[in-house]
Design a protein around this motif. Structure first.
Motif, PDB file in Angstrom:
ATOM      1  N   ARG A  23       0.847  -1.197   0.000  1.00  0.00           N
ATOM      2  CA  ARG A  23       0.000   0.000   0.000  1.00  0.00           C
ATOM      3  C   ARG A  23       0.875   1.237   0.000  1.00  0.00           C
ATOM      4  O   ARG A  23       1.971   1.230   0.538  1.00  0.00           O
ATOM      5  CB  ARG A  23      -0.918   0.013   1.225  1.00  0.00           C
ATOM      6  N   LEU A  26      -1.075   6.551   1.604  1.00  0.00           N
ATOM      7  CA  LEU A  26      -2.483   6.863   1.845  1.00  0.00           C
ATOM      8  C   LEU A  26      -3.341   5.614   1.959  1.00  0.00           C
ATOM      9  O   LEU A  26      -4.562   5.689   1.970  1.00  0.00           O
ATOM     10  CB  LEU A  26      -3.019   7.783   0.737  1.00  0.00           C
ATOM     11  N   GLY A  27      -2.694   4.443   2.018  1.00  0.00           N
ATOM     12  CA  GLY A  27      -3.411   3.198   2.224  1.00  0.00           C
ATOM     13  C   GLY A  27      -3.980   2.573   0.965  1.00  0.00           C
ATOM     14  O   GLY A  27      -4.706   1.586   1.035  1.00  0.00           O
ATOM     15  N   ARG A  28      -3.660   3.124  -0.202  1.00  0.00           N
ATOM     16  CA  ARG A  28      -4.191   2.585  -1.457  1.00  0.00           C
ATOM     17  C   ARG A  28      -3.344   1.395  -1.910  1.00  0.00           C
ATOM     18  O   ARG A  28      -2.112   1.477  -1.900  1.00  0.00           O
ATOM     19  CB  ARG A  28      -4.194   3.655  -2.537  1.00  0.00           C
ATOM     20  N   PHE A  65      -3.798   6.783   7.354  1.00  0.00           N
ATOM     21  CA  PHE A  65      -4.393   5.466   7.123  1.00  0.00           C
ATOM     22  C   PHE A  65      -3.793   4.443   8.086  1.00  0.00           C
ATOM     23  O   PHE A  65      -4.516   3.641   8.677  1.00  0.00           O
ATOM     24  CB  PHE A  65      -4.192   5.011   5.673  1.00  0.00           C
ATOM     25  N   ASN A  66      -2.482   4.472   8.255  1.00  0.00           N
ATOM     26  CA  ASN A  66      -1.844   3.535   9.174  1.00  0.00           C
ATOM     27  C   ASN A  66      -2.240   3.836  10.622  1.00  0.00           C
ATOM     28  O   ASN A  66      -2.430   2.919  11.424  1.00  0.00           O
ATOM     29  CB  ASN A  66      -0.327   3.571   9.014  1.00  0.00           C
ATOM     30  N   HIS A  68      -5.072   4.964  11.512  1.00  0.00           N
ATOM     31  CA  HIS A  68      -6.411   4.385  11.618  1.00  0.00           C
ATOM     32  C   HIS A  68      -6.322   2.903  11.966  1.00  0.00           C
ATOM     33  O   HIS A  68      -7.074   2.399  12.799  1.00  0.00           O
ATOM     34  CB  HIS A  68      -7.166   4.598  10.301  1.00  0.00           C
ATOM     35  N   GLU A  69      -5.398   2.180  11.316  1.00  0.00           N
ATOM     36  CA  GLU A  69      -5.281   0.746  11.584  1.00  0.00           C
ATOM     37  C   GLU A  69      -4.843   0.473  13.019  1.00  0.00           C
ATOM     38  O   GLU A  69      -5.329  -0.468  13.648  1.00  0.00           O
ATOM     39  CB  GLU A  69      -4.341   0.105  10.570  1.00  0.00           C
ATOM     40  N   VAL A  94      -9.486   8.058   9.570  1.00  0.00           N
ATOM     41  CA  VAL A  94      -9.994   7.755   8.222  1.00  0.00           C
ATOM     42  C   VAL A  94     -10.491   9.038   7.551  1.00  0.00           C
ATOM     43  O   VAL A  94     -10.277   9.242   6.352  1.00  0.00           O
ATOM     44  CB  VAL A  94     -11.121   6.696   8.257  1.00  0.00           C
ATOM     45  N   THR A  97      -7.567  10.653   6.230  1.00  0.00           N
ATOM     46  CA  THR A  97      -7.131   9.913   5.041  1.00  0.00           C
ATOM     47  C   THR A  97      -7.938  10.339   3.817  1.00  0.00           C
ATOM     48  O   THR A  97      -7.384  10.549   2.737  1.00  0.00           O
ATOM     49  CB  THR A  97      -7.273   8.390   5.269  1.00  0.00           C
ATOM     50  N   HIS A  98      -9.245  10.493   3.980  1.00  0.00           N
ATOM     51  CA  HIS A  98     -10.083  10.938   2.855  1.00  0.00           C
ATOM     52  C   HIS A  98      -9.677  12.334   2.386  1.00  0.00           C
ATOM     53  O   HIS A  98      -9.650  12.600   1.179  1.00  0.00           O
ATOM     54  CB  HIS A  98     -11.565  10.891   3.225  1.00  0.00           C
ATOM     55  N   ARG A 101      -6.618  12.032   0.341  1.00  0.00           N
ATOM     56  CA  ARG A 101      -6.912  11.437  -0.965  1.00  0.00           C
ATOM     57  C   ARG A 101      -7.753  12.349  -1.847  1.00  0.00           C
ATOM     58  O   ARG A 101      -8.058  12.001  -2.982  1.00  0.00           O
ATOM     59  CB  ARG A 101      -7.661  10.113  -0.775  1.00  0.00           C
TER      60      ARG A 101
END
Length: 167
Positions: A23, A26-28, A65-66, A68-69, A94, A97-98, A101
């Protein structure tokens, strides 16, 4: 398991979908064989203070994003009376993160949910979490997004815990 197009899907031992592709920050998901950022283990079970320190470090480095995890791991292992708070913290990450993105609509939804869940805490938040400050932060970001303001990367680094003030 194969997708309708005949592509093998990653699954864990319980059959749940797992994406082992690298990823980006940005977690994509990236193409197989790409170099991505370090993944956060799915089975985190850290003490709250450790989760907060790690998530704060990730937020400070622009890796919402990370973060968030990490916060989701805390949410899944916390006592029932803290569940909404940790869920709200994960949703705040999150929402950030949005924003990173470029998805203002998704950010608005998640930031509003985050503030609502963090707001449901009775009394002072545990573990030094700055619930009042985080609710204000989420509300301010929401207002900015509604006005069409694109928050700067520096603005996307909330403080999760109360910071002692120096005299």
């Amino acid at each position: 398991m194969l997708t309708p197009g005949g592509i093998e899907r990653d699954r864990d031992a319980d059959g749940r979908a797992r994406n082992s592709r690298p990823r980006d920050e940005l977690g994509r998901p990236q193409p197989p064989g790409s170099v991505g950022v370090e993944r956060i283990p799915d089975d985190l079970d850290l003490a709250p203070a450790e989760s907060l320190v790690w998530a704060q470090d990730l937020l400070d480095r622009g890796l919402a994003f990370n973060a968030h995890e990490v916060l989701e791991g805390a949410w899944k292992s916390c006592p029932d009376d803290e569940r909404l708070l940790w869920q709200g913290l994960a949703q705040l990450a999150v929402g950030i993160t949005h924003i990173q993105r470029g998805n203002a609509k998704g950010a608005l939804t998640l930031l509003e949910r985050a503030a609502e869940r963090i707001r449901h805490s009775d009394g002072p938040a545990p573990h030094g979490i700055d619930a009042t400050g985080l609710i204000l932060y989420a509300d301010e970001l929401t207002a900015e997004l509604r006005l069409g303001v694109d928050p700067s990367p520096a603005r996307l680094k909330p403080r999760l815990v109360d910071q002692p003030t120096e005299n």
